[in-house]
Design a protein around this motif. Structure first.
Motif, mmCIF file in Angstrom:
data_model
loop_
_atom_site.group_PDB
_atom_site.id
_atom_site.type_symbol
_atom_site.label_atom_id
_atom_site.label_comp_id
_atom_site.label_asym_id
_atom_site.label_seq_id
_atom_site.Cartn_x
_atom_site.Cartn_y
_atom_site.Cartn_z
ATOM 1 N N ASP A 187 0.843 -1.200 0.000
ATOM 2 C CA ASP A 187 0.000 0.000 0.000
ATOM 3 C C ASP A 187 0.883 1.258 0.000
ATOM 4 N N ARG A 188 0.662 2.129 -0.978
ATOM 5 C CA ARG A 188 1.478 3.343 -1.085
ATOM 6 C C ARG A 188 1.207 4.323 0.046
ATOM 7 N N ALA A 189 0.134 4.109 0.785
ATOM 8 C CA ALA A 189 -0.136 4.979 1.931
ATOM 9 C C ALA A 189 0.994 4.894 2.952
ATOM 10 N N ALA A 190 1.697 3.764 2.980
ATOM 11 C CA ALA A 190 2.820 3.617 3.913
ATOM 12 C C ALA A 190 3.922 4.619 3.604
ATOM 13 N N VAL A 191 4.140 4.900 2.319
ATOM 14 C CA VAL A 191 5.158 5.877 1.929
ATOM 15 C C VAL A 191 4.770 7.262 2.438
ATOM 16 N N ALA A 192 3.505 7.629 2.221
ATOM 17 C CA ALA A 192 3.034 8.939 2.684
ATOM 18 C C ALA A 192 3.192 9.078 4.195
ATOM 19 N N ASP A 202 14.591 10.124 11.393
ATOM 20 C CA ASP A 202 15.518 11.258 11.348
ATOM 21 C C ASP A 202 15.906 11.662 9.936
ATOM 22 N N VAL A 203 15.920 10.718 9.003
ATOM 23 C CA VAL A 203 16.242 11.035 7.618
ATOM 24 C C VAL A 203 15.606 9.988 6.712
ATOM 25 N N ILE A 204 15.177 10.437 5.529
ATOM 26 C CA ILE A 204 14.624 9.544 4.497
ATOM 27 C C ILE A 204 15.626 9.437 3.357
ATOM 28 N N VAL A 205 15.843 8.218 2.883
ATOM 29 C CA VAL A 205 16.687 7.997 1.713
ATOM 30 C C VAL A 205 15.830 7.369 0.622
ATOM 31 N N PRO A 206 15.476 8.118 -0.422
ATOM 32 C CA PRO A 206 14.747 7.523 -1.548
ATOM 33 C C PRO A 206 15.733 6.959 -2.558
ATOM 34 N N ARG A 207 15.487 5.776 -3.032
ATOM 35 C CA ARG A 207 16.375 5.162 -4.020
ATOM 36 C C ARG A 207 15.513 4.625 -5.150
ATOM 37 N N GLY A 208 15.513 5.338 -6.255
ATOM 38 C CA GLY A 208 14.684 4.916 -7.372
ATOM 39 C C GLY A 208 14.706 5.945 -8.480
ATOM 40 N N GLY A 209 13.677 5.930 -9.302
ATOM 41 C CA GLY A 209 13.598 6.814 -10.443
ATOM 42 C C GLY A 209 13.215 8.233 -10.066
ATOM 43 N N LYS A 210 13.177 9.067 -11.095
ATOM 44 C CA LYS A 210 12.900 10.493 -10.895
ATOM 45 C C LYS A 210 11.543 10.722 -10.252
ATOM 46 N N GLY A 211 10.560 9.880 -10.610
ATOM 47 C CA GLY A 211 9.223 10.048 -10.053
ATOM 48 C C GLY A 211 9.202 9.843 -8.553
ATOM 49 N N LEU A 212 9.849 8.771 -8.093
ATOM 50 C CA LEU A 212 9.893 8.489 -6.659
ATOM 51 C C LEU A 212 10.639 9.583 -5.909
ATOM 52 N N VAL A 213 11.826 9.941 -6.401
ATOM 53 C CA VAL A 213 12.640 10.932 -5.704
ATOM 54 C C VAL A 213 11.932 12.286 -5.679
ATOM 55 N N GLY A 214 11.310 12.654 -6.805
ATOM 56 C CA GLY A 214 10.591 13.922 -6.858
ATOM 57 C C GLY A 214 9.437 13.960 -5.867
ATOM 58 N N LEU A 215 8.711 12.842 -5.763
ATOM 59 C CA LEU A 215 7.601 12.751 -4.805
ATOM 60 C C LEU A 215 8.114 12.936 -3.382
ATOM 61 N N GLN A 217 10.933 14.348 -2.325
ATOM 62 C CA GLN A 217 11.437 15.696 -2.090
ATOM 63 C C GLN A 217 10.305 16.708 -1.940
ATOM 64 N N ALA A 218 9.222 16.499 -2.681
ATOM 65 C CA ALA A 218 8.109 17.452 -2.644
ATOM 66 C C ALA A 218 7.265 17.317 -1.383
ATOM 67 N N GLU A 219 7.143 16.098 -0.869
ATOM 68 C CA GLU A 219 6.167 15.866 0.189
ATOM 69 C C GLU A 219 6.766 15.547 1.562
ATOM 70 N N ALA A 220 8.059 15.278 1.618
ATOM 71 C CA ALA A 220 8.646 14.862 2.898
ATOM 72 C C ALA A 220 8.752 16.024 3.878
ATOM 73 N N ARG A 221 8.369 15.744 5.105
ATOM 74 C CA ARG A 221 8.635 16.661 6.216
ATOM 75 C C ARG A 221 9.898 16.244 6.956
ATOM 76 N N VAL A 222 10.351 15.027 6.692
ATOM 77 C CA VAL A 222 11.587 14.499 7.250
ATOM 78 C C VAL A 222 12.736 14.888 6.308
ATOM 79 N N PRO A 223 13.918 15.224 6.816
ATOM 80 C CA PRO A 223 15.059 15.512 5.929
ATOM 81 C C PRO A 223 15.335 14.365 4.957
ATOM 82 N N VAL A 224 15.836 14.709 3.762
ATOM 83 C CA VAL A 224 16.000 13.733 2.684
ATOM 84 C C VAL A 224 17.436 13.730 2.165
ATOM 85 N N PHE A 225 18.014 12.514 1.992
ATOM 86 C CA PHE A 225 19.227 12.336 1.195
ATOM 87 C C PHE A 225 18.755 11.936 -0.201
#
Length: 419
Positions: A187-192, A202-215, A217-225
């Motif tokens: 369920d993608r609700a887990a990502v949200a 403390d930090v989120i690390v997204p590893r994937g395509g531009k769509g995932l990383v863009g999502l 970066q746009a929606e995270a309230r947690v710091p992102v690598f």
């Protein structure tokens, strides 16, 4: 259902935070023992892991994944052995926690040390590569962090089987099983939820395509690598060694096309178009690569005309864009315009040209006479990586255990007071 996911993620967050408190002071040999035991568990359960992976491959084919994406997803005995070897490599590395980064004395009598300390809880959101489950879990554990993993829907069963081995390793070493958790839902609700869990992650690390990383970066309230696209360039300079160049370009594109270190654009010095440049393109075509050629290259046999969108595009397939540039400055300008600051390689025997390329580009990884396929934490001696960070804050390039730490100051006095 949304309420159930929210409750699940809150529970995982609380348990991760509790585990992180224990890991922060766990002895180095205990963490190493957990990783070696996890490697043992993986190798002891190869048939079950292959069966889980077969289910994922069937799911991926039904979804219409490309051959390159299926290759990213596929596990065999050799790749499982490689995952186990990576776990052992991380286990054998120096423990970063508590390392003294700098120390000095002040005239006031204070002695100050800056030492590495865990980040706390890391959230990793990734797509189809199941080995990330082991890499991310191992590196976070080595750095004294708890981790919450949310794998891609395509690798759901494979990631679950690898995670089970990681948990077996933790238990064998007497460490909290909640130190490495895997979200048990597609369920993608887990990502949200993860992106909003500032009280636990403390930090989120997204590893994937531009769509995932863009999502993220746009929606995270947690710091992102950020681990953005791998739009990797290879520049063929007029002073390139022909044998090296032909070997490196072919490897950079074709060794594995579905990884972020795969070359996506070939830049050719104008003086080489009908000589070495034509040979390199012929090698690519012969290997089954579709070469999308820009102006000045479209007369070469086997090429197809490029369209503007081909430059700055991550193909992750047997496709490469190719363009002519006047010199190294033209290559630099092209990369600045179309690159993702991931990895670029220059093929040249001219030291001054190589120095100019290194000085004037600001990608996370710059190479000379080497394949971009080496853009990998394991190849950098880190044992593995949690991703290639293309941002400029905190971590950059391959993110290994050391990059998953912060620091704190330890200040010692002797009844010292401030005047």
């Amino acid at each position: 259902m949304a309420e159930d996911i929210a409750e699940l993620m809150q529970s995982m967050g609380r348990r991760a935070r509790a585990a992180a408190a224990e890991l922060a002071f766990a002895p180095a040999d205990q963490k190493a023992a957990a990783l070696n035991a996890a490697a043992d568990a993986l190798l002891a359960n190869v048939p079950a892991l292959l069966q889980a992976n077969a289910a994922d491959l069937a799911y991926g084919r039904d979804k219409g994944l490309s051959a390159a994406m299926l290759d990213r997803l596929m596990l065999d005995e050799s790749r499982i052995a490689g995952i186990a070897a990576a776990l052992r490599a991380v286990a054998g590395q120096p423990d970063p926690v508590g390392q003294v980064m700098a120390e000095w004395d002040r005239p006031t009598g204070l002695h100050i040390r800056r030492v590495r300390t865990p980040l706390g809880v890391v959230g990793v959101i990734y797509e189809s590569r199941p080995n990330v489950t082991a890499d991310a879990g191992a590196l976070c554990l080595k750095a004294g962090n708890a981790v919450i993993l949310r794998g891609g829907s395509e690798s759901f069963h494979s990631s679950g089987a690898i995670h089970a081995a990681m948990v077996a390793g933790l238990r064998a070493a007497g460490l909290p099983a909640d130190a490495i958790q895997l979200v048990p839902s597609r369920d993608r609700a887990a990502v949200a939820e993860m992106l909003r869990m500032v009280e636990f992650i403390d930090v989120i690390v997204p590893r994937g395509g531009k769509g995932l990383v863009g999502l993220v970066q746009a929606e995270a309230r947690v710091p992102v690598f950020a681990h953005l696209e791998g739009i990797c360039h290879v520049y063929l300079d007029k002073a390139a060694d022909p044998a090296k160049a032909r070997r490196v370009v072919l490897n950079a594109k074709t060794r594995r096309t579905g990884i972020c270190g795969s070359a996506e654009c070939l830049l050719i010095h104008r003086d080489l178009v009908n000589g070495l440049g034509a040979q390199v393109i012929a090698d690519l075509v012969a290997a089954g690569v579709q070469v999308r050629a820009g102006e000045g290259l479209q007369h070469l046999p086997g090429t197809v005309p490029a369209v503007p969108g081909d430059f700055g595009h991550e193909f992750l397939d047997m496709i490469i864009a190719a363009a002519v540039v006047d010199d190294v400055d033209g290559a630099i300008a092209h990369i600045r315009r179309h690159g993702s600051q991931h990895t670029e390689s220059i093929l040249t025997e001219d030291d001054a040209t190589a120095d100019r390329f290194f000085q004037r580009l600001d990608s996370a990884i710059l190479m000379r006479n080497a394949s971009t396929q080496f853009a990998d934490g394991g190849e950098f001696g880190m044992g593995g990586e949690i991703g290639i960070a293309t941002g400029k804050m905190h971590a950059r390039g391959p993110v290994g255990a050391e990059q998953l730490t912060s620091f704190k100051y330890l200040v010692t006095g002797d009844g010292t007071i401030r005047a």
